[in-house]
Design an enzyme around this catalytic site. Structure first.
Site, PDB file in Angstrom:
ATOM      1  N   SER A 125      -6.672 -16.256 -35.923  1.00 34.19           N
ATOM      2  CA  SER A 125      -7.609 -15.389 -36.638  1.00 34.19           C
ATOM      3  C   SER A 125      -9.040 -15.879 -36.466  1.00 34.19           C
ATOM      4  O   SER A 125      -9.289 -17.085 -36.287  1.00 34.19           O
ATOM      5  CB  SER A 125      -7.229 -15.435 -38.117  1.00 34.19           C
ATOM      6  OG  SER A 125      -8.264 -14.908 -38.888  1.00 34.19           O
ATOM      7  N   TYR A 150      -5.401 -20.228 -45.986  1.00 39.69           N
ATOM      8  CA  TYR A 150      -4.916 -19.369 -44.897  1.00 39.69           C
ATOM      9  C   TYR A 150      -5.573 -19.766 -43.569  1.00 39.69           C
ATOM     10  O   TYR A 150      -4.900 -19.983 -42.562  1.00 39.69           O
ATOM     11  CB  TYR A 150      -5.217 -17.900 -45.226  1.00 39.69           C
ATOM     12  CG  TYR A 150      -4.986 -16.976 -44.055  1.00 39.69           C
ATOM     13  CD1 TYR A 150      -3.709 -16.705 -43.593  1.00 39.69           C
ATOM     14  CD2 TYR A 150      -6.070 -16.385 -43.385  1.00 39.69           C
ATOM     15  CE1 TYR A 150      -3.495 -15.864 -42.499  1.00 39.69           C
ATOM     16  CE2 TYR A 150      -5.870 -15.551 -42.293  1.00 39.69           C
ATOM     17  CZ  TYR A 150      -4.585 -15.292 -41.856  1.00 39.69           C
ATOM     18  OH  TYR A 150      -4.387 -14.474 -40.773  1.00 39.69           O
ATOM     19  N   LYS A 154      -3.956 -21.520 -39.943  1.00 35.71           N
ATOM     20  CA  LYS A 154      -4.119 -21.003 -38.572  1.00 35.71           C
ATOM     21  C   LYS A 154      -4.684 -22.097 -37.667  1.00 35.71           C
ATOM     22  O   LYS A 154      -4.216 -22.277 -36.543  1.00 35.71           O
ATOM     23  CB  LYS A 154      -5.042 -19.777 -38.566  1.00 35.71           C
ATOM     24  CG  LYS A 154      -4.442 -18.551 -39.227  1.00 35.71           C
ATOM     25  CD  LYS A 154      -3.270 -18.007 -38.424  1.00 35.71           C
ATOM     26  CE  LYS A 154      -2.569 -16.868 -39.092  1.00 35.71           C
ATOM     27  NZ  LYS A 154      -1.275 -16.536 -38.526  1.00 35.71           N
TER      28      LYS A 154
HETATM   29  P1  NAD Z   1       2.006  -8.423 -41.794  1.00 27.45           P
HETATM   30  O1  NAD Z   1       2.159  -9.095 -43.100  1.00 27.45           O
HETATM   31  O2  NAD Z   1       2.039  -6.940 -41.750  1.00 27.45           O
HETATM   32  O3  NAD Z   1       3.077  -8.975 -40.746  1.00 27.45           O
HETATM   33  C1  NAD Z   1       3.610 -10.277 -40.812  1.00 27.45           C
HETATM   34  C2  NAD Z   1       5.105 -10.137 -40.786  1.00 27.45           C
HETATM   35  O4  NAD Z   1       5.707 -11.429 -40.845  1.00 27.45           O
HETATM   36  C3  NAD Z   1       5.649  -9.359 -41.983  1.00 27.45           C
HETATM   37  O5  NAD Z   1       6.533  -8.363 -41.524  1.00 27.45           O
HETATM   38  C4  NAD Z   1       6.374 -10.399 -42.819  1.00 27.45           C
HETATM   39  O6  NAD Z   1       7.475  -9.844 -43.515  1.00 27.45           O
HETATM   40  C5  NAD Z   1       6.802 -11.390 -41.743  1.00 27.45           C
HETATM   41  N1  NAD Z   1       7.004 -12.768 -42.198  1.00 27.45           N
HETATM   42  C6  NAD Z   1       6.197 -13.533 -42.975  1.00 27.45           C
HETATM   43  N2  NAD Z   1       6.734 -14.756 -43.120  1.00 27.45           N
HETATM   44  C7  NAD Z   1       7.894 -14.774 -42.419  1.00 27.45           C
HETATM   45  C8  NAD Z   1       8.890 -15.743 -42.199  1.00 27.45           C
HETATM   46  N3  NAD Z   1       8.829 -16.952 -42.754  1.00 27.45           N
HETATM   47  N4  NAD Z   1       9.943 -15.433 -41.423  1.00 27.45           N
HETATM   48  C9  NAD Z   1      10.049 -14.192 -40.868  1.00 27.45           C
HETATM   49  N5  NAD Z   1       9.143 -13.230 -41.063  1.00 27.45           N
HETATM   50  C10 NAD Z   1       8.065 -13.508 -41.829  1.00 27.45           C
HETATM   51  O7  NAD Z   1       0.652  -8.963 -41.158  1.00 27.45           O
HETATM   52  P2  NAD Z   1      -0.118  -8.501 -39.851  1.00 27.45           P
HETATM   53  O8  NAD Z   1      -1.421  -7.943 -40.279  1.00 27.45           O
HETATM   54  O9  NAD Z   1       0.769  -7.719 -38.976  1.00 27.45           O
HETATM   55  O10 NAD Z   1      -0.421  -9.931 -39.207  1.00 27.45           O
HETATM   56  C11 NAD Z   1       0.417 -10.500 -38.217  1.00 27.45           C
HETATM   57  C12 NAD Z   1      -0.094 -11.896 -37.906  1.00 27.45           C
HETATM   58  O11 NAD Z   1      -1.462 -11.802 -37.503  1.00 27.45           O
HETATM   59  C13 NAD Z   1      -0.065 -12.836 -39.107  1.00 27.45           C
HETATM   60  O12 NAD Z   1       0.278 -14.119 -38.659  1.00 27.45           O
HETATM   61  C14 NAD Z   1      -1.494 -12.815 -39.588  1.00 27.45           C
HETATM   62  O13 NAD Z   1      -1.852 -13.999 -40.239  1.00 27.45           O
HETATM   63  C15 NAD Z   1      -2.271 -12.655 -38.286  1.00 27.45           C
HETATM   64  N6  NAD Z   1      -3.587 -12.039 -38.469  1.00 27.45           N
HETATM   65  C16 NAD Z   1      -3.716 -10.842 -39.121  1.00 27.45           C
HETATM   66  C17 NAD Z   1      -4.966 -10.283 -39.307  1.00 27.45           C
HETATM   67  C18 NAD Z   1      -5.148  -8.986 -40.052  1.00 27.45           C
HETATM   68  O14 NAD Z   1      -6.255  -8.697 -40.483  1.00 27.45           O
HETATM   69  N7  NAD Z   1      -4.121  -8.160 -40.189  1.00 27.45           N
HETATM   70  C19 NAD Z   1      -6.112 -10.945 -38.809  1.00 27.45           C
HETATM   71  C20 NAD Z   1      -5.938 -12.153 -38.145  1.00 27.45           C
HETATM   72  C21 NAD Z   1      -4.689 -12.689 -37.974  1.00 27.45           C
END
Ligand code: NAD
Ligand code: UDP
Length: 340
Positions: A125, A150, A154
């Protein structure tokens, strides 16, 4: 055909990436613990692509289950989305975040190593840049202070992956630093469905426009930006998903360790986003100006030169398209929003 394990594939970015993987002729196996998602989104991925794939309810911390999946499927590479992502919650529940995001990733990598799977794309991120004043952020920008657990999880995972690569050059790793993913698949079948009141701007605007929430509070208009509101780099989630395919193609062919910014490279203020939403969706978004939100930086956006040059990455959707697709998804899934 390569088999790709997608962790967290039922989530927002994961489900859109599953669509692009299947459209790019990859086979996928998905695991998710559905902590922040629903199995339904995987069924929608199958509907959009017309392709069937295996998915499992599995936590990345559950070694036994994870091993069984690696035993059953010949995995060639992993795209690792699974993680908890709320900045605010991470400061309230630091242990949960370190356990899930850091230990979970260590566990996943241990099992990957055991099964000689040494190729991974990791969801990082822009928060890892902290409060660095060097805007736009480049991959080698000196990092500032991190204000959230958070963000620290990362950065820790990035460092762990770097050390894994140092210790064993067979690993091939791509770290993708996302900026602000928004929008939804054009079909309206998958999108972001935040539980409760959204923390992020785009879903909040969209819910105000749909009369689910009464009004948006803009967290101050007294920043040193042209209109006084904060500037962010919004990227359409489908463009972001396509970036994963490019990164994956590279780690499968080369033996590499790369870090890439995935953003649009353009900054938009909060007021610009509100007015783009109104124009694109022919609606009005009621708002008031409130106090600053603690920890917000006035301006951040990506320098995407490296991803453009090395991956031929291009974020082609503009903010109007991002707004339109967000609203389309929300309107097609009204019951999901009202039932909360
Ligand atoms: P999201 O919460 O929609 O997707 C994450 C998924 O991981 C979810 O389906 C959740 O149920 C699953 N999950 C969490 N912990 C788990 C575990 N221990 N075992 C199995 N599954 C697990 O989030 P997103 O927006 O799709 O983000 C995906 C990734 O990208 C994340 O790692 C997030 O930190 C990173 N990210 C997101 C953003 C954003 O703004 N959306 C920005 C930067 C980074
Ligand atoms: N924002 C806002 N009102 C909201 C949510 C967000 O004014 O209800 C602002 C926030 O201050 C920031 C921008 O919108 O400047 C983007 O916020 P978001 O939480 O979506 O992303 P992040 O700040 O994590 O980049």
């Amino acid at each position: 055909m390569h088999n790709i394990l997608v962790t967290g594939g039922a989530g927002y970015i994961g489900s859109h990436t599953c669509v692009e993987l299947l459209n790019s002729e990859y086979n996928i196996v998905v695991i998710d613990n559905y902590k922040n998602s629903w199995e339904e989104s995987l069924k929608s991925v199958q509907k959009i692509t017309g392709r069937i794939f295996k998915y499992y309810e599995c936590d990345i911390k559950d070694s036994e289950k994870l091993e069984a999946i690696f035993k059953k499927h010949k995995i060639n590479a992993v795209i690792h989305f699974a993680g908890l992502k709320s900045v605010a919650q991470s400061n309230i529940f630091p242990l949960d975040y370190y356990l899930n995001n850091v230990w979970g990733t260590i566990n996943l990598c241990r099992i990957m190593k055991k099964f000689f799977v040494k190729k991974i794309v990791f969801s990082s991120s822009a928060t890892v840049y902290g409060d660095s004043p060097e805007i736009p952020f480049k991959e080698d920008t000196k990092k500032g202070k991190l204000s959230s657990v958070y963000g620290k999880t990362k950065l820790m995972v990035e460092e762990i992956l770097r050390d894994i690569k140092k210790s064993d050059n067979e690993w091939s790793i791509s770290i993708l630093r996302y900026f602000n993913p928004v929008g939804a698949h054009e079909s309206g079948l998958i999108g972001e469905n935040p539980k409760g009141i959204p923390n992020n701007l785009m879903p909040f605007i969209s819910q105000v426009a749909a009369d689910i929430l009464p009004e948006l509070t803009i967290f101050s208009d007294d920043y040193e930006t042209p209109d006084g509101t904060c500037i962010r780099d919004y990227i359409h989630v489908v463009d972001l998903a396509k970036g994963h395919i490019l990164a994956l193609n590279k780690i499968l062919i080369n033996n590499t360790f790369d870090v890439y910014n995935l953003g649009s490279g353009v900054g938009h203020s909060v007021l610009e986003l509100v007015s783009a939403f109104e124009k694109a969706c022919l609606t009005t978004v009621k708002y008031k100006i409130g106090p600053r939100r603690s920890g917000d930086l006035p301006m951040l956006y990506a320098d995407t030169t490296k991803a453009k040059k090395e991956l031929c990455f291009c974020a082609s959707s503009d903010i109007e398209k991002m707004c339109k697709d967000t609203f389309n998804w929300q309107n097609k899934n009204k019951s999901k929003y009202y039932k909360k």
